[in-house]
Design a protein around this motif. Structure first.
Motif, PDB file in Angstrom:
ATOM      1  N   ASP A  87      -1.480   4.781  37.618  1.00  0.00           N
ATOM      2  CA  ASP A  87      -0.806   3.498  37.485  1.00  0.00           C
ATOM      3  C   ASP A  87      -1.305   2.686  36.292  1.00  0.00           C
ATOM      4  N   ASN A  88      -2.535   2.930  35.869  1.00  0.00           N
ATOM      5  CA  ASN A  88      -3.096   2.161  34.756  1.00  0.00           C
ATOM      6  C   ASN A  88      -2.802   2.780  33.386  1.00  0.00           C
ATOM      7  N   GLY A  89      -1.905   3.768  33.344  1.00  0.00           N
ATOM      8  CA  GLY A  89      -1.534   4.387  32.077  1.00  0.00           C
ATOM      9  C   GLY A  89      -2.416   5.552  31.688  1.00  0.00           C
ATOM     10  N   LYS A  90      -3.447   5.809  32.462  1.00  0.00           N
ATOM     11  CA  LYS A  90      -4.308   6.955  32.192  1.00  0.00           C
ATOM     12  C   LYS A  90      -3.815   8.149  33.006  1.00  0.00           C
ATOM     13  N   TYR A  91      -4.574   9.245  32.971  1.00  0.00           N
ATOM     14  CA  TYR A  91      -4.149  10.473  33.622  1.00  0.00           C
ATOM     15  C   TYR A  91      -5.227  10.995  34.564  1.00  0.00           C
ATOM     16  N   ASP A  92      -4.762  11.709  35.567  1.00  0.00           N
ATOM     17  CA  ASP A  92      -5.658  12.483  36.406  1.00  0.00           C
ATOM     18  C   ASP A  92      -5.419  13.952  36.104  1.00  0.00           C
ATOM     19  N   PHE A  93      -6.496  14.706  35.905  1.00  0.00           N
ATOM     20  CA  PHE A  93      -6.422  16.147  35.697  1.00  0.00           C
ATOM     21  C   PHE A  93      -6.861  16.822  36.992  1.00  0.00           C
ATOM     22  N   CYS A  94      -6.004  17.683  37.539  1.00  0.00           N
ATOM     23  CA  CYS A  94      -6.281  18.325  38.822  1.00  0.00           C
ATOM     24  C   CYS A  94      -6.339  19.837  38.652  1.00  0.00           C
ATOM     25  N   GLY A  95      -7.285  20.463  39.327  1.00  0.00           N
ATOM     26  CA  GLY A  95      -7.380  21.911  39.271  1.00  0.00           C
ATOM     27  C   GLY A  95      -8.482  22.435  40.155  1.00  0.00           C
ATOM     28  N   GLN A  96      -8.312  23.662  40.640  1.00  0.00           N
ATOM     29  CA  GLN A  96      -9.311  24.326  41.466  1.00  0.00           C
ATOM     30  C   GLN A  96      -9.723  23.493  42.670  1.00  0.00           C
ATOM     31  N   GLY A  97      -8.754  22.799  43.263  1.00  0.00           N
ATOM     32  CA  GLY A  97      -8.998  22.123  44.524  1.00  0.00           C
ATOM     33  C   GLY A  97      -9.527  20.716  44.442  1.00  0.00           C
ATOM     34  N   SER A  98      -9.619  20.127  43.247  1.00  0.00           N
ATOM     35  CA  SER A  98     -10.111  18.761  43.144  1.00  0.00           C
ATOM     36  C   SER A  98      -9.550  18.103  41.900  1.00  0.00           C
ATOM     37  N   SER A  99     -10.068  16.915  41.562  1.00  0.00           N
ATOM     38  CA  SER A  99      -9.610  16.218  40.366  1.00  0.00           C
ATOM     39  C   SER A  99     -10.643  15.195  39.941  1.00  0.00           C
TER      40      SER A  99
END
Length: 378
Positions: A87-99
């Motif tokens: 929501d703040n314009g940044k990103y979440d990177f997700c992989g291998q069961g977590s982030s």
């Protein structure tokens, strides 16, 4: 489950996106270095192995390997990264069961700074020290992530698809009757794309046999270890498609899985010991039929550890060294007006509402106890 300190760990920082017009859409991506041509692979998900130097901002990123050959990337769930806009314009990177967002309790996001041509720089600041994510030296084949090389700091974000940037399964065995089987344990949900593929779980395992049940739902939920019937040894014939789906797998599954297998790398170790008493891996019996067997060194990573993103069978002490599939057709015949004692599906996994069967045929019955079997309705 150990959590993933991804680019995540080096990113103990807050980030900003510099060009809104080049923002990434939510989805599954491969990240390929624009200079070296290598792809990021998440090979260590233990946050204790990523300790940030608070004075220099450096972080040992050797737990993230980078691979050049697409033959390796194409069969590696560890190379699949789900990018999610926050929501703040940044990103979440997700992989291998977590982030990264989970690991930081919702405090940190990742920024991708556009460089043109779907190429980005990943950068961040910790206590006033800015660092950029870079690949290793271009002169080597495979490498790992670094913090310092400016010549390898540009990354291409390539959407995963079912054609050229695909992910497929390389089977582990070919049975005597010509069937191919492999296992997979992925941190993302997926559906099978190539015709002819089927997914199975193991509902029971004891003594010298195991019971394998077909999964009839279209999407295999994330973190569900499964057996896949494939079409050949070529992963391009056994394609799967990652999907953003939160479905859960509720059946009793004796299969287990591991995300990582990494050892012998400075400050990075994330591998699960193989226990010959309580673990069996997929293989063949002396007749060439599908079985779960006591692993040989060639079935393991570095002779001692379970392979990454593979499933294994959890068994009780005293189980046979070779476990064969339960024999029999497991098909029951019922009349059209007879109670089904469960939920019916077509062979393609389509739910059949109660009382709506229009024609006789073979269906899949998911019983109220969670087991599945084929039934012939007359």
């Amino acid at each position: 489950m150990k959590k993933l300190l991804f680019v995540y760990s080096f990113v103990l920082s807050s980030f900003c996106v510099q060009n809104a017009s080049a923002q990434l859409a939510d989805g599954f991506y491969h990240f390929k270095n624009a200079t070296t041509g290598r792809y990021i692979s998440i090979n260590d998900t233990d946050p204790q192995n990523y300790q940030l130097n608070t004075y220099s901002g450096d972080l040992n990123m050797a737990g993230f390997r980078t691979y050049l050959d697409y033959d390796t990337v194409a069969v590696s769930p560890s190379c699949i990264i789900y990018v999610r806009k926050l929501d703040n314009g940044k990103y979440d990177f997700c992989g291998q069961g977590s982030s990264i967002y989970e690991l930081s309790s919702g405090r940190f996001g990742v920024s991708l700074v556009p460089q043109g041509g779907d190429t980005y720089i990943i950068s961040g600041t910790y206590q006033g020290i800015e660092k950029k994510l870079a690949d290793g030296s271009p002169s080597t084949k495979d490498s790992w992530l670094m913090n310092r090389l400016t010549e390898t700091e540009n990354w291409k974000a390539i959407p995963v698809n079912t054609s050229d940037e695909y992910i497929g399964i390389r089977p582990d065995v070919r049975t005597a009757d010509g069937e191919y089987f492999g296992t997979i344990y992925a941190g993302f949900s997926f559906r099978m794309v190539s015709p002819g593929m089927k997914a199975y779980y193991v509902s029971s395992a004891q003594g010298s046999t195991f019971k394998m049940e077909e999964i009839v739902q279209d999407v295999i939920p994330a973190s569900t270890p499964v057996i896949i019937r494939c079409n050949s040894f070529n992963p391009a014939d056994n394609k799967i498609e990652p999907v953003n789906d939160n479905a859960a797998f509720s059946q009793p599954n004796r299969l287990q899985g591991v995300y990582c297998a990494l050892s012998g790398v400075a400050k990075h170790f994330n591998a699960k010991d193989y226990d010959p008493v309580t673990m069996r891996v997929i293989g063949l019996d002396n007749k060439g039929e599908l079985a779960f067997i006591t692993a040989k060194p060639e079935n393991l990573y570095n002779d001692f550890y379970l392979k990454a993103n593979k499933a294994y069978l959890q068994v009780d002490s005293g189980t046979a060294s070779t476990m064969t599939k339960e024999s029999g057709t497991n098909i029951k015949t019922i009349m059209k007006n007879e109670p089904s004692e469960g939920t019916l599906y077509s062979l393609n996994g389509v739910h059949i509402p109660e009382g709506s069967i229009q024609r006789p045929g073979i269906y899949i019955l998911r019983s109220y106890d969670g087991t599945t079997r084929k039934v012939i309705i007359k």
